[in-house]
Design a protein around this motif. Structure first.
Motif, PDB file in Angstrom:
ATOM      1  N   PHE A   1      67.042  76.827  65.143  1.00 21.12           N
ATOM      2  CA  PHE A   1      65.644  77.043  65.527  1.00 21.12           C
ATOM      3  C   PHE A   1      64.786  76.536  64.366  1.00 21.12           C
ATOM      4  O   PHE A   1      64.591  77.228  63.370  1.00 21.12           O
ATOM      5  N   ASP A   2      64.318  75.312  64.507  1.00 25.00           N
ATOM      6  CA  ASP A   2      63.582  74.684  63.408  1.00 25.00           C
ATOM      7  C   ASP A   2      62.217  75.318  63.192  1.00 25.00           C
ATOM      8  O   ASP A   2      61.682  75.274  62.092  1.00 25.00           O
TER       9      ASP A   2
ATOM     10  N   VAL B   1      66.015  73.975  72.726  1.00 24.72           N
ATOM     11  CA  VAL B   1      66.232  75.394  73.029  1.00 24.72           C
ATOM     12  C   VAL B   1      65.011  76.183  72.575  1.00 24.72           C
ATOM     13  O   VAL B   1      64.643  76.143  71.395  1.00 24.72           O
ATOM     14  N   LEU B   2      64.392  76.883  73.504  1.00 20.54           N
ATOM     15  CA  LEU B   2      63.303  77.814  73.200  1.00 20.54           C
ATOM     16  C   LEU B   2      63.820  79.228  73.396  1.00 20.54           C
ATOM     17  O   LEU B   2      64.642  79.477  74.287  1.00 20.54           O
TER      18      LEU B   2
ATOM     19  N   ALA C   1      62.756  59.992  62.470  1.00 22.30           N
ATOM     20  CA  ALA C   1      62.659  61.443  62.668  1.00 22.30           C
ATOM     21  C   ALA C   1      63.718  61.916  63.653  1.00 22.30           C
ATOM     22  O   ALA C   1      64.128  61.178  64.553  1.00 22.30           O
ATOM     23  N   LYS C   2      64.161  63.134  63.468  1.00 22.38           N
ATOM     24  CA  LYS C   2      65.098  63.771  64.390  1.00 22.38           C
ATOM     25  C   LYS C   2      64.338  64.761  65.269  1.00 22.38           C
ATOM     26  O   LYS C   2      63.455  65.463  64.790  1.00 22.38           O
ATOM     27  N   ILE C   3      64.723  64.802  66.513  1.00 28.17           N
ATOM     28  CA  ILE C   3      64.061  65.728  67.432  1.00 28.17           C
ATOM     29  C   ILE C   3      64.444  67.160  67.058  1.00 28.17           C
ATOM     30  O   ILE C   3      65.628  67.464  66.886  1.00 28.17           O
ATOM     31  N   PRO C   4      63.482  68.069  66.897  1.00 28.57           N
ATOM     32  CA  PRO C   4      63.815  69.471  66.574  1.00 28.57           C
ATOM     33  C   PRO C   4      64.712  70.087  67.643  1.00 28.57           C
ATOM     34  O   PRO C   4      64.577  69.803  68.831  1.00 28.57           O
ATOM     35  N   LYS C   5      65.623  70.945  67.197  1.00 28.55           N
ATOM     36  CA  LYS C   5      66.573  71.573  68.111  1.00 28.55           C
ATOM     37  C   LYS C   5      65.912  72.665  68.945  1.00 28.55           C
ATOM     38  O   LYS C   5      66.277  72.869  70.098  1.00 28.55           O
ATOM     39  N   GLY C   6      64.972  73.396  68.362  1.00 28.13           N
ATOM     40  CA  GLY C   6      64.390  74.479  69.137  1.00 28.13           C
ATOM     41  C   GLY C   6      63.348  75.260  68.362  1.00 28.13           C
ATOM     42  O   GLY C   6      63.041  74.953  67.210  1.00 28.13           O
ATOM     43  N   ALA C   7      62.814  76.280  69.023  1.00 23.75           N
ATOM     44  CA  ALA C   7      61.776  77.119  68.419  1.00 23.75           C
ATOM     45  C   ALA C   7      61.908  78.532  68.967  1.00 23.75           C
ATOM     46  O   ALA C   7      62.331  78.740  70.106  1.00 23.75           O
TER      47      ALA C   7
END
Length: 671
Positions: A341-342, A321-322, A210-216
């Protein structure tokens, strides 16, 4: 004393002493100049005439401040004890007459006579001539003072160059907001805390590919807790937390915004793993290509740089990034795509259980009456505040404490909370506003019409309180208890329209005239009618269509339908409103005595609550819900909890589960 300070308890550093010394030196230099400047040699009028004017060594005369004359000699003239001579004069007229007589005495032709110049001098004029130089020196010192910037990638640059440095602030410790202080958004807390776990235990995800999500993106109406949730994330996470506001990227200088974005992400990569929070991202994330004719847009350039930094050739997987915004509809699609922003996390107004949890948080620091139970009070207040956001609830609790302090009470009681709700919903009471007897009677029967129509219509909201004491801009005030529902039928909307028209119809029936007091009611009726016809497809003639004619309060200039359809919509709206008016008129005439009874009781007491309405009208003929238990019965939702989610408590403490081991609490949370 070992604390880094100097001169006793003053916490000054070497730079402060340096600038104080420079300031003192400058003032001392001015004083020394004034003290040691050449004062010249004072002479008498007789000496001037015979020793200087008669010998022909005078180049010109300067009359200074109409008080003395400075004698400027020709080059090479010998003057002892000074560089120039001067003498006092009584008046300018007398000096000019005496000088004219001296010229005639020596037989000087007009062309060879001494020139006279008039000037004014003082210490202030000298300082004014020195101020520009001092300002230039001060600016250079200020530039040097700001040279070593901390926290940015371009530290050590002077102030003109430090404008490109990011204004982002990095926080690591001493953040007092935790997840226990955030309530009403349990699902959002789970997702946010999952990002923290990604940063603290990345290996357990990488092992699975899995890849870590970039942001939300945290989106939702104002006051629902987006920024508060970000602060709680900073308080709970053991990783650096960098925060910045979207408007801080935009300056009057071209190129500053992209440079600040580059510097901010350089700071984030330097401190990775970390969380970067951009509040109000719509300031720089607006859709590109709108209204920038004939030139480049600084906002677009800043957005382009932000896109490249989040998912370009120079990205890092250890920075999450949030972003927070209440206008997700205007954000650029390239910014919202997966890879930047995933996840889009919507934080809406809390339901009744969420409001109860938020009340528990804000009741915690208040000194309540000993007879009140905090949990019971929170549930009661949650049932009385439908539609309130977290900011509204915090305001209610604070207003209750202020009202208790204003009344010199030892503790906050239930009455103070009721007054606080009235204050937040209706505005400040205007007990000093003078209403004429006819106006007061009109307002009373107007509110009585609303109350009676709502009491005898099945789908209308139950009445909690009605008052004719002016509040805010309104002359009357009624509080209802809307149902916790998200879907409305055509019959329910029609009953609501009838209840809104109850005041206008009561005025017509009892006084034979109408007033301007129903303007707000008519506005709501019109909006509801057009929404039913144009958006909800509740008209057989118009059909099953929906036209987007209004977007976030902005009216679209070109209607997306023909003129014939527009005429049909207008006809349907008028027919719908007329039908609601006729039904309300019939109900008011049937309940004429009850409307008059309620109106007269309002004139007498000014405020009626539900108990008074039950006394006057008897039980409402329809089943209604008014308590917390009734609202949450059979809803199937779980009880809100202000603590950490069960499956994430271990993660937050840095005790991530081993690969392949899943606790029972995590299974329960996943279910």
């Amino acid at each position: 004393d070992g604390s880094g300070g100097r001169m006793g308890d003053f916490p000054w550093d070497d730079k402060d002493f340096r600038y104080i010394a420079i300031t003192v030196g400058g003032v001392a230099s001015v004083l020394l100049y004034l003290y040691f400047r050449d004062p010249g040699v004072e002479i008498t009028w007789k000496d001037f005439v015979h020793r200087y004017l008669g010998r022909g060594v005078v180049d010109r005369l300067e009359v200074v401040n109409k008080q003395f004359v400075r004698v400027i000699l020709v080059p090479g003239a010998d003057i002892s004890n000074g560089s120039y001579v001067w003498f006092n004069i009584g008046s300018v007229d007398a000096f000019e007459r005496n000088l004219e007589a001296a010229h005639w005495e020596f037989g000087l032709e007009p062309s060879h006579r001494t020139a006279v110049v008039y000037t004014s001098e003082n210490v202030g004029s000298f300082l004014m001539s020195v101020i520009p130089t001092l300002l230039l020196v001060g600016f250079l010192l200020f530039t040097l003072r700001r040279g070593p910037m901390s926290g940015g990638a371009g530290g050590g640059r002077g102030w003109p160059f430090s404008m490109s440095e990011s204004p982002a602030k990095m926080m690591k410790d001493n953040i007092d907001v935790k997840f226990k202080d955030v309530a009403g958004c349990e699902e959002a807390k789970v997702e946010i805390l999952e990002f923290v776990n990604f940063l603290k235990n990345p290996q357990q995800y990488k092992d699975l590919g899995a890849k870590i999500p970039k942001g939300a993106v945290l989106s939702g109406p104002p006051g629902t807790g987006k920024t508060l949730l970000a602060k709680a994330t900073a308080g709970e996470a053991n990783v650096p937390f960098i925060t910045v506001n979207g408007s801080e990227f935009l300056e009057m200088f071209v190129g500053v915004g992209p440079a600040r974005v580059r510097d901010m992400f350089a700071m984030a990569r330097k401190n990775a793993p970390c969380i970067l929070f951009i509040d109000e991202i719509d300031a720089v994330g607006r859709k590109r290509g709108g209204g920038n004719f004939g030139g480049q847009s600084e906002q677009e350039n800043t957005l382009n740089q932000l896109l490249v930094e989040m998912d370009g050739f120079n990205t890092s997987t250890n920075v999450v990034v949030l972003a927070g915004t209440n206008r997700p509809d205007i954000l650029d699609p390239a910014l919202m795509r997966p890879g930047r922003f995933d996840r889009q996390i919507y934080i809406g107004p809390p339901d009744i259980k969420g409001r109860a949890s938020i009340f528990k948080v804000h009741l915690r620091p208040l000194k309540l009456d000993p007879t009140l139970n905090r949990d019971a009070l929170a549930r009661k207040m949650a049932a009385s505040t439908p539609g309130f956001t977290g900011a509204d609830i915090a305001n209610v609790c604070n207003e209750a404490a202020l009202i208790a302090a204003r009344h010199l009470s030892e503790a906050v009681n239930a009455k103070h909370f009721e007054q606080a709700i009235d204050r937040v919903i209706g505005g400040l009471e205007k007990k000093t506003q003078i209403l004429q007897p006819t106006e007061k009677k009109t307002v009373a029967f107007h509110e009585a019409g609303h109350a009676i129509v709502g009491w005898f219509l099945q789908h209308a909201d139950p009445l909690l309180k009605v008052s004719i004491i002016p509040r805010g801009k309104g002359l009357g005030y009624a509080q209802y208890l809307p149902k916790e529902q998200y879907l409305y039928t055509q019959e329910q909307l029609f009953d609501r329209m009838c209840m809104m028209l109850g005041g206008r119809v009561a005025e017509q029936v009892f006084f034979g005239r109408i007033t301007t007091g129903a303007q707000d009611d008519l506005k709501k009726v019109t909006q509801s009618a057009y929404a039913q016809i144009v958006q909800f497809g509740m008209s057989e003639k118009v059909g099953q269509v929906s036209f987007d004619v209004a977007r976030q309060g902005q009216v679209v200039m070109e209607k997306p339908y023909s003129e014939a359809t527009a005429e049909l919509i207008d006809e349907e709206v008028r027919e719908l409103v007329d039908g609601a008016y006729q039904r309300t008129l019939k109900l008011i005439r049937e309940k004429h005595d009850l409307v008059e009874m309620v109106g007269r009781r309002l004139l007498q007491k000014e405020v009626l609550d539900k108990a008074d309405m039950l006394e006057l009208l008897g039980p409402r003929p329809f089943e209604e819900k008014s308590t917390y238990e009734q609202f949450v019965e059979d809803t199937g939702s779980f009880e809100e909890d202000t603590s950490l989610p069960e499956g994430l408590k271990d993660w937050n403490q840095g005790k991530g589960q081993n690969q392949g081991e899943v606790s029972a609490s995590q299974k329960k949370q996943a279910t």
